[in-house]
Scaffold this motif. Sequence first.
Motif, PDB file in Angstrom:
ATOM      1  N   GLN A 326      30.846  15.625 -39.354  1.00 59.95           N
ATOM      2  CA  GLN A 326      29.759  14.776 -38.890  1.00 59.95           C
ATOM      3  C   GLN A 326      30.071  13.305 -39.153  1.00 59.95           C
ATOM      4  O   GLN A 326      30.723  12.956 -40.142  1.00 59.95           O
ATOM      5  N   MET A 341      25.681  12.170 -36.167  1.00 59.86           N
ATOM      6  CA  MET A 341      26.365  12.746 -35.018  1.00 59.86           C
ATOM      7  C   MET A 341      26.896  14.131 -35.373  1.00 59.86           C
ATOM      8  O   MET A 341      27.780  14.258 -36.218  1.00 59.86           O
ATOM      9  N   GLY A 343      28.577  17.753 -33.849  1.00 57.80           N
ATOM     10  CA  GLY A 343      29.242  18.335 -32.690  1.00 57.80           C
ATOM     11  C   GLY A 343      30.675  18.735 -32.940  1.00 57.80           C
ATOM     12  O   GLY A 343      31.151  19.730 -32.398  1.00 57.80           O
ATOM     13  N   HIS A 344      31.378  17.962 -33.787  1.00 59.31           N
ATOM     14  CA  HIS A 344      32.757  18.337 -34.101  1.00 59.31           C
ATOM     15  C   HIS A 344      32.783  19.623 -34.939  1.00 59.31           C
ATOM     16  O   HIS A 344      31.901  19.865 -35.767  1.00 59.31           O
ATOM     17  N   ARG A 359      28.164   1.944 -29.311  1.00 59.92           N
ATOM     18  CA  ARG A 359      28.862   3.206 -29.120  1.00 59.92           C
ATOM     19  C   ARG A 359      29.818   3.441 -30.287  1.00 59.92           C
ATOM     20  O   ARG A 359      30.343   2.490 -30.868  1.00 59.92           O
ATOM     21  N   THR A 362      34.852   8.903 -32.293  1.00 61.36           N
ATOM     22  CA  THR A 362      35.290   9.704 -33.439  1.00 61.36           C
ATOM     23  C   THR A 362      36.482  10.552 -33.038  1.00 61.36           C
ATOM     24  O   THR A 362      36.589  11.006 -31.898  1.00 61.36           O
ATOM     25  N   ARG A 370      35.184  12.090 -29.451  1.00 58.97           N
ATOM     26  CA  ARG A 370      33.834  12.081 -28.893  1.00 58.97           C
ATOM     27  C   ARG A 370      33.274  10.664 -28.880  1.00 58.97           C
ATOM     28  O   ARG A 370      33.555   9.866 -29.783  1.00 58.97           O
ATOM     29  N   TRP A 372      29.707   8.492 -28.821  1.00 59.13           N
ATOM     30  CA  TRP A 372      28.332   8.715 -29.241  1.00 59.13           C
ATOM     31  C   TRP A 372      27.459   7.488 -28.996  1.00 59.13           C
ATOM     32  O   TRP A 372      27.947   6.350 -29.053  1.00 59.13           O
ATOM     33  N   SER A 378      23.309  10.875 -30.040  1.00 55.30           N
ATOM     34  CA  SER A 378      23.636  11.843 -28.991  1.00 55.30           C
ATOM     35  C   SER A 378      25.075  11.656 -28.524  1.00 55.30           C
ATOM     36  O   SER A 378      25.601  10.539 -28.472  1.00 55.30           O
ATOM     37  N   CYS A 379      25.718  12.770 -28.178  1.00 49.84           N
ATOM     38  CA  CYS A 379      27.103  12.749 -27.706  1.00 49.84           C
ATOM     39  C   CYS A 379      27.122  12.446 -26.219  1.00 49.84           C
ATOM     40  O   CYS A 379      26.478  13.134 -25.417  1.00 49.84           O
ATOM     41  N   VAL A 382      32.991  14.050 -24.356  1.00 53.15           N
ATOM     42  CA  VAL A 382      33.964  14.781 -25.175  1.00 53.15           C
ATOM     43  C   VAL A 382      35.306  14.723 -24.470  1.00 53.15           C
ATOM     44  O   VAL A 382      35.408  15.059 -23.292  1.00 53.15           O
TER      45      VAL A 382
END
Length: 405
Positions: A326, A341, A343-344, A359, A362, A370, A372, A378-379, A382
Amino acid sequence: MRLKRIFLRYYPPGICLEYIQQGITKIKLLDLLDLSENTDITKLAEELIKDEPLFRSTVKTQLINSLSTLKDVNCKNKQHVFHKVASLKTHFLPVTNVALNQQGNKFISGSYDRTCKVWSLENEKEILSLSDHKNVVSSLAFNNPYGDKILTGSFDKTARLWSTESGECYHTLWGHTAEVITVQFNHQSSMMGTTSMDGTARLYELLTGQQVAVLPSDGSQFIALSFDQYGKNLITASFDGEITIWDANNYRKTGTLIGHDIEITNSVYNHDSSLIASSSADGTAKIWDVRSTNCLGTTSKIPYEILDLQFDSQGKNLATASSDGQARIWDIKTFKMVSEMEGHKDPILKVSFSPSGNRLLTASMDCTGRLWNVETGSCLQVNLFWMAIQIVYFLANSVPMVTSF
């Protein structure tokens, strides 16, 4: 042709054959995308020996052992299905890191294959291969904002200064007695800094390549080095949890920042060099006042290592990356979390703000980058490995097994 070594590529499964032909070392890659738990390793080895001229029957036992290791690592408790989508001629061994020039049209990559490569982002092609190092290229940097020179550090205990355009090696920087792990230019492109596992940081003149100072770490290895914007000071961070501020003119210590419980993972200046931020394996990030050396605040502790951090250019936020996969945005005045964040799937190794600060990019060990929204978390996008390597720092997550013949 004479086979020299076999390198195992774990994901996707394959083997790299290093061989010598007419005195020249070459590499051949064999994909094993169909490798599964049901693969008969002995039969596979026999088929490879039959079809590949580099193999001799005498290597059968060693080949079986290598393939068995590849199968165990790749297939145990996992259900991977690999399909070749595209091929890019890059490094044949894991990438250690990359760096982007300020113009955004080139990046460089270092690798276990002992080379640094210069790439064009406009056509995704290799421009140069810098290959004089005798061991892993562990660190690298552009002399931004100019971008006409490259500095590389290696496990061969040296650093080298190169021309971005011609690939000429201007200087080899000697002095370290162990692996070089960090290299940096100052912002005026007049000085170069390196850190090493030998417990020292060293400074060199860019024009002559001559060493001008040795900064001792009092027994603990330095893991980060950063110059301020004005060429007056620099900071080093070490495994013992300390950050040291040095005068860039007389190379004396001017301050020490102590507060982290265990090793520091990175330390950086903000846009005007009035603040320093540090991240640590203790699960916190701290912000320090450069003049007073006081700690202005600490982010809420998380039960994971914080691996990287960066200030935005607006002086508002600090981004952190952690081993739980994160990224988090913190207000540098209130030290409250702005957004998170998620998602990873694996640890995030690098964070990078866009110039506007709204923005965040990552890069993760899950081989994705990604994009964000900083305010909402929010992502927005990707990108797989090729795009990720263009925009942010990437570290390979495995070291290959090597079999010599």
